[in-house]
Scaffold this motif. Structure first.
Motif, PDB file in Angstrom:
ATOM      1  N   LEU A 109       0.991  -1.179  -0.045  1.00  0.00           N
ATOM      2  CA  LEU A 109       0.009  -0.072   0.041  1.00  0.00           C
ATOM      3  C   LEU A 109       0.878   1.246  -0.106  1.00  0.00           C
ATOM      4  N   ARG A 110       0.184   2.382  -0.388  1.00  0.00           N
ATOM      5  CA  ARG A 110       1.022   3.595  -0.239  1.00  0.00           C
ATOM      6  C   ARG A 110       2.159   3.815  -1.345  1.00  0.00           C
TER       7      ARG A 110
ATOM      8  N   PRO B 124      -5.712   1.129  14.946  1.00  0.00           N
ATOM      9  CA  PRO B 124      -5.591   0.347  13.564  1.00  0.00           C
ATOM     10  C   PRO B 124      -4.694  -0.923  13.814  1.00  0.00           C
ATOM     11  N   MET B 125      -4.762  -1.666  12.995  1.00  0.00           N
ATOM     12  CA  MET B 125      -4.237  -2.849  12.925  1.00  0.00           C
ATOM     13  C   MET B 125      -2.558  -2.525  12.666  1.00  0.00           C
TER      14      MET B 125
ATOM     15  N   GLY C  57       3.527  -3.853  16.073  1.00  0.00           N
ATOM     16  CA  GLY C  57       3.444  -2.623  17.188  1.00  0.00           C
ATOM     17  C   GLY C  57       3.005  -3.173  18.408  1.00  0.00           C
ATOM     18  N   SER C  58       3.403  -2.167  19.577  1.00  0.00           N
ATOM     19  CA  SER C  58       2.919  -2.598  21.089  1.00  0.00           C
ATOM     20  C   SER C  58       2.826  -1.204  21.406  1.00  0.00           C
ATOM     21  N   TYR C  59       1.505  -0.621  21.785  1.00  0.00           N
ATOM     22  CA  TYR C  59       1.259   0.513  22.114  1.00  0.00           C
ATOM     23  C   TYR C  59       0.147   0.388  23.314  1.00  0.00           C
ATOM     24  N   PRO C  60       0.607   0.023  24.513  1.00  0.00           N
ATOM     25  CA  PRO C  60      -0.548  -0.224  25.506  1.00  0.00           C
ATOM     26  C   PRO C  60      -1.102   0.931  25.938  1.00  0.00           C
ATOM     27  N   GLY C  61      -2.441   0.836  25.865  1.00  0.00           N
ATOM     28  CA  GLY C  61      -3.212   2.151  26.492  1.00  0.00           C
ATOM     29  C   GLY C  61      -3.546   3.125  25.395  1.00  0.00           C
ATOM     30  N   ARG C  62      -2.992   3.248  24.311  1.00  0.00           N
ATOM     31  CA  ARG C  62      -3.178   4.273  23.171  1.00  0.00           C
ATOM     32  C   ARG C  62      -4.343   3.711  22.334  1.00  0.00           C
TER      33      ARG C  62
ATOM     34  N   LYS D 209       7.842  -9.852   9.576  1.00  0.00           N
ATOM     35  CA  LYS D 209       8.907  -9.818   8.870  1.00  0.00           C
ATOM     36  C   LYS D 209       8.676  -8.783   7.497  1.00  0.00           C
ATOM     37  N   GLU D 210       7.857  -8.343   7.452  1.00  0.00           N
ATOM     38  CA  GLU D 210       7.386  -7.231   6.190  1.00  0.00           C
ATOM     39  C   GLU D 210       8.254  -6.013   6.468  1.00  0.00           C
ATOM     40  N   PRO D 211       9.026  -5.746   5.149  1.00  0.00           N
ATOM     41  CA  PRO D 211       9.967  -4.608   5.350  1.00  0.00           C
ATOM     42  C   PRO D 211       9.054  -3.298   5.287  1.00  0.00           C
ATOM     43  N   MET D 212       7.891  -3.439   4.469  1.00  0.00           N
ATOM     44  CA  MET D 212       6.897  -2.030   4.444  1.00  0.00           C
ATOM     45  C   MET D 212       6.580  -1.397   5.709  1.00  0.00           C
ATOM     46  N   ILE D 213       6.640  -0.094   5.529  1.00  0.00           N
ATOM     47  CA  ILE D 213       6.336   0.762   6.764  1.00  0.00           C
ATOM     48  C   ILE D 213       5.096   1.689   6.296  1.00  0.00           C
ATOM     49  N   ILE D 214       4.168   1.792   6.893  1.00  0.00           N
ATOM     50  CA  ILE D 214       2.929   2.945   6.553  1.00  0.00           C
ATOM     51  C   ILE D 214       3.266   3.845   7.954  1.00  0.00           C
ATOM     52  N   GLU D 215       3.710   4.918   7.927  1.00  0.00           N
ATOM     53  CA  GLU D 215       4.090   5.755   9.061  1.00  0.00           C
ATOM     54  C   GLU D 215       2.798   6.259   9.813  1.00  0.00           C
ATOM     55  N   GLU D 216       1.762   6.412   9.392  1.00  0.00           N
ATOM     56  CA  GLU D 216       0.664   6.814   9.950  1.00  0.00           C
ATOM     57  C   GLU D 216       0.299   5.952  10.993  1.00  0.00           C
ATOM     58  N   TYR D 217       0.271   4.506  10.684  1.00  0.00           N
ATOM     59  CA  TYR D 217       0.230   3.447  11.938  1.00  0.00           C
ATOM     60  C   TYR D 217       1.355   3.075  12.686  1.00  0.00           C
ATOM     61  N   GLU D 218       2.307   4.000  12.841  1.00  0.00           N
ATOM     62  CA  GLU D 218       3.584   3.621  13.777  1.00  0.00           C
ATOM     63  C   GLU D 218       3.402   4.793  14.682  1.00  0.00           C
TER      64      GLU D 218
END
Length: 217
Positions: A38-39, A115-116, A120-125, A207-216
């Motif tokens: 995507l993107r 978002p899926m 990631g690990s964002y406890p409480g966010r 293992k995916e190399p692709m990054i979507i910044e808005e979900y990080e």
């Protein structure tokens, strides 16, 4: 080359792709898979080569294409009848379809705020009141299905099927955002996330190399 090909978006972020892929695995189908990142500049053009809606997933069966996760599930249920992707009894099937359709068409606050992201690990966010209300409804659906139709198995309607595949990405979100769970809900989540197919998807996503910044975050 297999008769089936599933066209997917990024495994780390695409809940809809995960749903269709899990259904294929549960059906026992032999299939090839193609991930369209995507993107990217060419994403839209590439998706339209495989999906008339311009969205993923899309399933190709020889010379026929079906798109949308729930429609893919319905198609697979008719092709692979022995897989019992829907429950055996009429009332259970009706409820299973309602439960699946509610996930398909609802819970916008959950999607927006949690978002899926399987890496990631964002406890409480993201746990807004609206997102919590969506989760409360989901948990109520799970409890009702388990009580009425799934008491003899680990899944919503006993055996793993389309409704469980529809909610598997929610379970990944619960882990990503560290959502506290009551014991009965936690038990169901463990049953899903320890399935070999779930673990296979999760490993590939991480293992995916692709990054979507808005979900990080």
């Amino acid at each position: 080359m297999a008769d089936f090909t599933i066209y997917l978006a990024n495994k780390n972020y695409s809940s809809w792709s995960m749903r269709a892929w899990l259904m294929l695995k549960q059906a026992g189908a032999e299939f090839d898979e193609v991930v369209v990142p995507l993107r990217q500049a060419e994403t839209r053009t590439e998706i339209l080569r495989h999906s008339p809606s311009g969205r993923l997933p899309a399933l190709r069966h020889v010379d026929f294409t079906v798109w949308e996760s729930l429609a893919i599930g319905e198609y697979l249920a008719e092709v692979f009848t022995k897989a019992r992707l829907w429950p055996a009894t009429r009332k259970a099937r009706a409820v299973a379809r309602a439960v699946s359709a509610e996930m398909h068409g609802g819970f916008g606050h959950l999607r927006r705020h949690l978002p899926m992201n399987m890496r990631g690990s964002y406890p409480g966010r993201g746990m807004t009141e609206e997102a919590q209300a969506d989760l409360n409804r989901i948990f109520a659906l799970w409890r009702d299905a388990k009580k009425r139709f799934g008491a003899e198995g680990a899944f919503l309607f006993g055996e793993f099927g389309i409704p469980d595949a529809m909610y598997a990405p929610v379970i990944s979100r619960l882990r990503t955002y560290g959502v506290p769970l009551d014991p009965d809900i936690a038990d169901y989540c463990v049953a899903v996330e320890t399935l070999p197919h779930f673990l296979e998807w999760q490993a590939a996503a991480k293992k995916e190399p692709m990054i979507i910044e808005e979900y990080e975050f």
